[in-house]
Design an enzyme around this catalytic site. Structure first.
Site, PDB file in Angstrom:
ATOM      1  N   HIS A  28       0.746  -1.283  -0.045  1.00 41.86           N
ATOM      2  CA  HIS A  28       0.033  -0.036  -0.014  1.00 41.86           C
ATOM      3  C   HIS A  28       0.869   1.403  -0.162  1.00 41.86           C
ATOM      4  O   HIS A  28       1.595   1.375   1.015  1.00 41.86           O
ATOM      5  CB  HIS A  28      -0.926   0.128   1.189  1.00 41.86           C
ATOM      6  N   LEU A  29       0.728   1.885  -1.275  1.00 44.03           N
ATOM      7  CA  LEU A  29       1.745   3.120  -1.248  1.00 44.03           C
ATOM      8  C   LEU A  29       1.055   4.521  -0.539  1.00 44.03           C
ATOM      9  O   LEU A  29       1.560   5.482  -0.670  1.00 44.03           O
ATOM     10  CB  LEU A  29       2.340   3.453  -2.529  1.00 44.03           C
ATOM     11  N   ARG A  30      -0.429   4.286  -0.453  1.00 45.70           N
ATOM     12  CA  ARG A  30      -1.061   5.534   0.100  1.00 45.70           C
ATOM     13  C   ARG A  30      -1.406   6.860  -0.953  1.00 45.70           C
ATOM     14  O   ARG A  30      -2.009   7.606  -0.349  1.00 45.70           O
ATOM     15  CB  ARG A  30      -0.785   5.894   1.361  1.00 45.70           C
ATOM     16  N   HIS A  86      -9.301 -10.437  -0.763  1.00 40.46           N
ATOM     17  CA  HIS A  86      -9.180 -10.261   0.513  1.00 40.46           C
ATOM     18  C   HIS A  86     -10.531 -11.198   1.190  1.00 40.46           C
ATOM     19  O   HIS A  86     -11.435 -10.908   1.075  1.00 40.46           O
ATOM     20  CB  HIS A  86      -9.240  -8.898   0.948  1.00 40.46           C
ATOM     21  N   HIS A 133      -2.523 -12.651   1.406  1.00 38.57           N
ATOM     22  CA  HIS A 133      -2.379 -12.789   2.720  1.00 38.57           C
ATOM     23  C   HIS A 133      -3.113 -13.983   3.673  1.00 38.57           C
ATOM     24  O   HIS A 133      -3.950 -13.868   4.609  1.00 38.57           O
ATOM     25  CB  HIS A 133      -2.481 -11.814   3.812  1.00 38.57           C
ATOM     26  N   ASP A 141       2.337  -6.968   2.244  1.00 33.52           N
ATOM     27  CA  ASP A 141       1.144  -6.151   2.835  1.00 33.52           C
ATOM     28  C   ASP A 141       1.541  -4.981   3.491  1.00 33.52           C
ATOM     29  O   ASP A 141       0.940  -4.608   4.493  1.00 33.52           O
ATOM     30  CB  ASP A 141       0.096  -7.110   3.656  1.00 33.52           C
TER      31      ASP A 141
HETATM   32  O1  DOR Z   1      -3.744  -5.022   7.730  1.00 36.19           O
HETATM   33  C1  DOR Z   1      -4.292  -4.542   6.654  1.00 36.19           C
HETATM   34  N1  DOR Z   1      -3.983  -3.320   6.411  1.00 36.19           N
HETATM   35  N2  DOR Z   1      -5.061  -5.136   5.997  1.00 36.19           N
HETATM   36  C2  DOR Z   1      -5.495  -4.818   4.957  1.00 36.19           C
HETATM   37  O2  DOR Z   1      -6.099  -5.601   4.047  1.00 36.19           O
HETATM   38  C3  DOR Z   1      -5.460  -3.644   4.536  1.00 36.19           C
HETATM   39  C4  DOR Z   1      -4.289  -2.822   5.091  1.00 36.19           C
HETATM   40  C5  DOR Z   1      -4.248  -1.511   4.806  1.00 36.19           C
HETATM   41  O3  DOR Z   1      -4.697  -0.723   3.792  1.00 36.19           O
HETATM   42  O4  DOR Z   1      -3.909  -0.760   5.729  1.00 36.19           O
HETATM   43 ZN    ZN Z   2      -3.374  -5.522   1.716  1.00 34.80          ZN
END
Ligand code: DOR
Ligand code: ZN
Length: 430
Positions: free
Chosen positions: A63-65, A180, A233, A306
């Site tokens: 996740h690069l946000r 997921h 995951h 993840d």
């Molecule tokens: O722990 C997690 N964080 N699981 C996810 O499926 C999403 C991720 C997030 O985007 O923070």
């Molecule tokens: Zn994820």
């Protein structure tokens, strides 16, 4: 710069290679692997004696946000963190703000990466608009803009008929569907694995069955549609059994596990450690052991981080309200290498799970040191150790439960297209 990396142990499962050799790099590409001592004229020499050289690591889940949550991470810091973790190609999930559910947003992310990324970034598009699980996202448009897979990661597509249609549609576009797996109805208000520890802490738990039910449902849908299903995951022993069975049947199914599900048990949440709160939750030791066995046997194909950075504010607000997720890039390889040190995995298996196979699942030109391939290379020091200090992470996220852990095999150098994108000054100095 043209150069030659000499005297390292080169492990490349894509060409069944595991021996002391030299790698010649010309114009950003692998020009060949040799065992002679001759240095070609005009080539710089890089001595990798006692070091382990692998095709650059590939992380198929992070996740690069960006867009929308750049206080947690941005493309510059996220990809620098990836480089420091030895990753040369990564794939980022769609749960940005706004969600990556259109061609325009996919294009925005790829454009940003062209100017700010330190490593190759591939983009995963949403399955449903806004990750709402109601209407299919613009898959064809996103595919044209360059996505490599679709996923509602973070959210489960609860409507089976919609998932069926999404699989059919994704398959016509040649896109894997990454799930997921979490039956949301079984997880309301839950913050961790349902078991002895959650009972002791008085916290609501997510039962392992909430994952297994969706894994089994989606295997049925993969059988029905012929689509390529990838389970993100995996956290439960029963999911592993279902995946093994589906593979035996010949279905197109692949799966990944995170370093944290391989390394921790739910006891990490004793003392209410919010940094160990993730989704799916870390489960008990029986589940952890089943995941390690599945990884070893190839039932689980890949290790994926993840990497999920959050701000201190998102995390330090009590177990119930804290965001799920932990940063993963900078600790992933060393945590996984512990399995090699414990003789659970061979080095070659580890490289396969962290480079060759994830590249193949997403169809990337990565994960191999064959002649002509991009010179994406990761070098680690298997004789050395380091101590995790989250305050030193390149990521903006400090949310790691591994702070203070002593780990093996620090990453020493990361090359992308023949250029150094990370150099570990601490390890090189010592
Ligand atoms: O722990 C997690 N964080 N699981 C996810 O499926 C999403 C991720 C997030 O985007 O923070
Ligand atoms: Zn994820």
């Amino acid at each position: 710069m043209n150069f030659i990396i000499i005297n390292g142990r080169v492990v490349d499962p894509s060409q069944k290679l595991d021996r002391k050799a030299n790698i010649v790099i010309r114009d950003g590409k692998i020009a060949g692997i040799t065992t002679t001592n001759k240095i070609p004229d005009g080539y710089a020499v890089f001595d990798a004696s006692d070091l382990l050289i692998m095709p650059g690591l590939v992380d198929m889940h992070c996740h690069l946000r960006d867009p929308g949550q750049t206080s947690k991470e941005d493309i510059y810091t996220g990809t620098m963190s990836a480089a420091a973790g030895g990753f040369t190609s990564i794939a980022c999930m769609a749960n940005t703000v706004p969600v990556n559910d259109t061609a325009t947003i996919t294009k925005y992310i790829l454009d940003e990466c062209r100017s700010h990324a330190h490593v190759n970034v591939h983009v995963i598009g949403a399955i449903t608009k806004g990750l709402q699980g109601e209407v299919m996202a613009e898959m064809a448009g996103m595919k044209q803009s360059g996505i490599v897979a679709v996923s509602d990661d973070g959210m489960c597509v609860m409507n089976a008929q919609l998932m069926r249609r999404a699989m059919e549609y994704a398959d016509t576009l040649g896109l894997p569907v990454i799930i997921h797996a979490e039956d949301e109805c079984m997880c309301h208000g839950a913050v961790m694995h349902e078991g002895a520890v959650s009972t002791r802490l008085g916290l609501i738990g997510k039962p392992a069955e909430s994952e297994e039910i969706i894994v089994k449902r989606d295997i049925a849908l993969a059988r029905m549609t012929g689509a390529h299903l990838h389970v993100a995951h995996v956290s439960s022993a029963e999911s592993v059994k279902a995946i093994a069975q589906a593979k035996k049947e010949g279905l197109r199914i692949t799966a990944e596990v995170t370093p944290h599900h391989l390394s921790l048990t739910d006891e990490a949440l004793l003392h209410y450690n919010v940094n160990a709160k993730v989704n799916p939750p870390i489960r008990d030791n029986a589940h952890r052991k089943a995941l390690i066995k599945a990884l070893k046997e190839g039932v689980i194909d890949a290790i994926a981080t993840d990497h999920a950075p959050h701000t201190a504010l998102d995390k330090n607000c009590g177990m119930d309200l804290a965001a799920c997720g932990m940063v993963g890039f900078e600790t992933a390889f060393s945590l996984a290498y512990k399995l090699v040190a414990e003789k659970q995995l061979s080095v070659s298996q580890l490289v396969q799970r962290m480079s060759t196979t994830p590249a193949a699942i997403l169809g990337l030109n990565a994960g191999s040191l064959k002649k002509g391939r991009p010179a994406d290379i990761t070098i680690v020091d298997p004789r050395s150790t380091w101590t995790v200090d989250s305050s030193q992470f390149f990521s903006k996220g400090r949310n790691s439960p591994f702070d203070g852990w002593k780990l093996p095999a620090p990453v020493v150098y990361t090359f992308v297209n023949g250029k150094v994108v990370y150099r570990n000054e601490r390890s090189i100095a010592s």
